[in-house]
Design an enzyme around this catalytic site. Structure first.
Site, PDB file in Angstrom:
ATOM      1  N   ASP A   1       0.607  -1.218   0.096  1.00 49.86           N
ATOM      2  CA  ASP A   1      -0.107  -0.232  -0.209  1.00 49.86           C
ATOM      3  C   ASP A   1       0.903   0.981  -0.275  1.00 49.86           C
ATOM      4  OD1 ASP A   1      -1.702   1.836   0.048  1.00 49.86           O
ATOM      5  OD2 ASP A   1      -2.696   1.402   2.224  1.00 49.86           O
TER       6      ASP A   1
HETATM    7  C1  NOJ Z   1      -3.471   4.730  -0.019  1.00 46.27           C
HETATM    8  C2  NOJ Z   1      -5.079   3.609   0.866  1.00 46.27           C
HETATM    9  O1  NOJ Z   1      -4.668   3.218   1.778  1.00 46.27           O
HETATM   10  C3  NOJ Z   1      -4.890   2.307  -0.381  1.00 46.27           C
HETATM   11  O2  NOJ Z   1      -6.316   1.868  -0.468  1.00 46.27           O
HETATM   12  C4  NOJ Z   1      -5.176   2.819  -1.960  1.00 46.27           C
HETATM   13  O3  NOJ Z   1      -5.086   1.767  -2.918  1.00 46.27           O
HETATM   14  C5  NOJ Z   1      -3.350   3.637  -2.472  1.00 46.27           C
HETATM   15  N1  NOJ Z   1      -3.193   4.342  -1.326  1.00 46.27           N
HETATM   16  C6  NOJ Z   1      -3.297   3.895  -3.941  1.00 46.27           C
HETATM   17  O4  NOJ Z   1      -3.942   4.977  -3.744  1.00 46.27           O
END
Ligand code: NOJ
Length: 721
Positions: free
Chosen positions: A278
């Protein structure tokens, strides 16, 4: 043609076998640097989250050098086309890029936020919605959506509850399957489909005190019984990617957690797709103080099984030297790259890297059918919490429209991709469109409202802004602001009938509000077609049928509060409510304001005669459960019928109730139906102390009802299993 330098001609069939064969041949021609490039997801626009400075031109240079495998959040079609052109024409091996984006509850047509969608309890509807979302997304040139988010949630302080399926593992699993199969369809090569990425693995919904990015500490049993089931469900539908979570679990960051990624995700759940970080969660293990530097972070995450790195560059910068020093394995690198190439192959990108980028995507967006589906989603997701003989409203009397959200378009909620407020139908405009007699009162014109004898009923729309929930928006005060509370109070004092509509990204504390309203509709954030769906409900064109999937607390101090909690040795005793040494509060009830599964209808459903076809269940037998439900009303309506079990004894403590089945049933006015469920031995199993999934000699209550707090019950014994 574009791929003339690749010896192996892509096949028209996109089976795993062909994908594997194709990817292996390509892999054999790649340098180590090119392989590492496939594991990198580059941002393109400048990054405001972590302060990393990126510029578009250096990303383009890196694409040429084969250093980029996928791109994050680029969504302008022209740009997508140009960047793909660089990859397939100017990189040595012409390998196309994958474009990934957060399309969570709609690309251009906003459906209700996912927490609201879960209120529908209708997997088939979720499937149709996911398909519609995939259609818009795919035609905008995107290949992968970072959805579904399946974190089990129990704390409305956490802003991300809005993206979840609520607090129940079984319901969430059924909805997860629907999302994944709706997005992915039968084949990823289908140009109407996108690949899904289930997230966040694992435990993110349990951040302590609801504070974003905070510690998570749950037992292994909680992990297996509550958190993993929806992930298992996603894997059963061949979900293409899994995203790791930001948090620690068992005191180890999830992104560098071998036990989670290898032992559980790969071995126990059998996941075969790509594991993606993530965002910068790889390098964040330095801040967790688990890695001493970037290189160490790269090694630890890679060893743990993390394959694709989003935004940060620990793999780009360090995998090569780690490989050369023998600190990580070439074979593991090949395996990760192979998966990436296979996904590209299965998406048909070696055949048509410009998939869906030839045409103007506008013609695929906000189509009438998609909007119709969005209306259905609003109608089925709104929960009627209270109705003192007020709704539905009839056209004969003029009604008042009041409140900051009555003509607001701030009804989409977070993670809205390219959905725009300008496309949202507000409540007021829906009343206009339908020529319903109304008068809109500004807050400054309350004297007029008070003195208007024609207006006897007022719809008051209150709420929190979309920007109050979603990532990074944890909050400790779960009440509406005082201004809005006072507004409602002053209208109630005018001696008018009040319909309260609440918009929010989470369950709010409504305890002080509900007495100032005769009817309450909880709408969360319903998206583009908000006004239309709500209009249809308020005027009785359709009956409310949504049921809560997160418990609504009576008081913030009760949080976390959820229906499937364990028992206590000293339960609250109604006969001795003030007895000090029972499990209770001295200043609040134990009960929530509204329980899981709760929701009213214009139908009046009377449940009687719950019957089961055996008293003892033996292995390989089915238990048939039947209940009679009568709609004692003049309204056609749908009812979500819920089946729970409660174990009377078992070697470990089990939840007071466990949802095992549900059905959404249509009723005509005054219709009576028999509703059937079938349970098998598996529905009675649980993990025992040794973490073995097993039934035991035990006795159970089988309970069926309209919510987790109102049920008929019958008992059954299990003597052999
Ligand atoms: C952070 C978030 O926690 C996640 O859910 C998301 O898919 C990613 N950023 C990409 O934007």
């Amino acid at each position: 043609m574009l791929l003339k330098n690749i010896q192996h001609k892509p096949l028209k069939h996109y089976s795993d076998l062909h994908a594997h064969e194709f990817a292996e041949k390509l892999l054999n021609r790649m340098t180590t640097k090119e392989k590492i490039g496939q594991l990198y997801q580059a941002p393109y626009y400048s990054d405001t989250v972590t302060g990393h400075a990126f510029d578009a031109s250096s990303t383009i240079e890196e694409i040429k050098m084969g250093m980029v495998g996928s791109l994050l959040s680029v969504h302008d079609e022209g740009t997508l086309f140009d960047l793909q052109k660089v990859a397939v024409e100017q990189s040595r091996l012409h390998i196309p890029l994958i474009f990934m984006f957060d399309v969570i509850h709609g690309y251009k047509t906003a459906f209700p936020i996912n927490l609201a969608l879960s209120n529908t309890w209708e997997p088939n509807l979720i499937y149709r919605i996911a398909k519609a979302i995939a259609y818009e997304t795919a035609h905008a040139g995107i290949h992968v959506t970072f959805s579904p988010m399946v974190d089990l949630v129990r704390d409305p302080k956490w802003g991300r509850v809005m993206e979840s399926n609520g607090e129940d593992p079984y319901l969430s699993s059924e909805l997860t399957k629907a999302y994944v199969s709706g997005y992915q369809g039968d084949s990823l090569s289908n140009k109407n489909a996108v690949a899904a990425c289930v997230k966040h693995f694992a435990g993110y919904g349990f951040v302590e005190a609801g504070r974003e990015y905070n510690t998570v500490d749950v037992s292994k049993r909680k992990l297996f019984t509550m958190i993993l089931p929806p992930f298992r469900a996603a894997v059963s539908q061949n979900v293409a990617l899994t995203m790791t979570a930001f948090n620690t679990l068992f005191d180890r960051p999830a992104t560098a957690n071998k036990y989670l990624l290898k032992d559980i995700l790969r071995n126990e759940l059998g996941f075969n797709g790509i594991i993606i970080s993530d965002y910068t969660s790889t390098e964040e293990i330095i801040s967790h103080k688990v890695a001493k530097d970037e290189k160490d972070a790269a090694k630890q995450c890679f060893d743990a099984g993390l394959e694709h790195e989003m935004v940060s560059r620990t793999y780009l910068n360090h995998l090569q030297s780690l490989l050369e020093a023998g600190e990580i394995d070439y074979s593991a690198l090949d395996e990760a790259v192979l998966r990436m190439l296979m996904l590209k192959y299965k998406l048909g990108l070696f055949d048509d890297p410009y998939r869906n980028l030839y045409t103007n995507s506008k013609q695929y967006m906000l189509l009438e059918n998609t909007k119709k589906l969005a209306v259905e989603a609003v109608e089925k997701s709104v929960v009627m919490l209270k109705n003192d003989k007020l709704l539905p409203l009839s056209k004969h009397e003029k009604i008042g429209l009041v409140g900051p959200f009555i003509d607001s378009k701030d009804l989409i909620g977070e993670w809205a991709a390219l959905c725009e407020k300008s496309d949202v139908v507000s409540i007021k405009s829906a009343f206009e469109e339908n020529h319903f007699p109304f008068k809109h009162f500004e807050e400054t014109a309350f004297e007029d409202l008070k003195n208007d004898n024609e207006v006897k009923t007022v719809i008051v729309a209150l709420g929190e802004s979309g920007a109050h929930a979603g990532e990074g928006n944890s909050k400790t005060n779960l009440h509406l602001d005082t201004h809005q509370q006072n507004l409602l109070k002053s209208i109630k004092q005018m001696d008018k009938k009040v319909v309260l509509i609440v918009f929010a990204g989470r369950p709010l504390i409504l305890t002080n509000l509900i007495n100032n309203a005769d009817a309450v509709l909880y709408a969360y954030q319903p998206g583009t077609m908000a006004g239309i769906g709500l209009f249809n409900l308020i005027t009785g064109k359709t009956s409310p049928s949504g049921k809560l999937t997160m418990t609504f607390p009576f008081h913030e101090g009760q949080v976390p509060i959820y229906y499937n909690h364990l028992k206590t040795g000293r339960p609250f005793d109604e006969k001795r409510p003030t007895y000090r040494y029972n499990s209770r509060y001295i200043d609040a009830p134990n009960e929530p304001l509204y329980p899981f599964g709760y929701g009213l209808s214009y139908g009046v459903f009377i449940y009687t005669n719950l019957r089961i076809d055996k008293q003892n269940l033996h292995p390989n037998e089915q238990l048939n459960v039947q209940v009679t439900i009568q709609n004692d009303s003049i309204y056609a309506a749908e009812e979500v019928v819920q089946l729970y079990i409660e174990s009377e004894y078992y070697s470990v403590s089990r939840p007071v109730d466990e949802l095992k089945a549900f059905k959404r049933i249509k009723f005509n006015p005054h219709e009576t139906k028999q509703v059937d469920f079938v349970l098998t031995m598996n529905d009675f199993r649980s993990y025992n102390m040794n973490m073995i999934w097993t039934a035991e000699i035990s006795k159970y209550q089988i309970k069926v009802g309209p919510s987790s707090s109102e049920k008929l019950s019958q008992s059954i014994e299990i003597k052999d299993f």
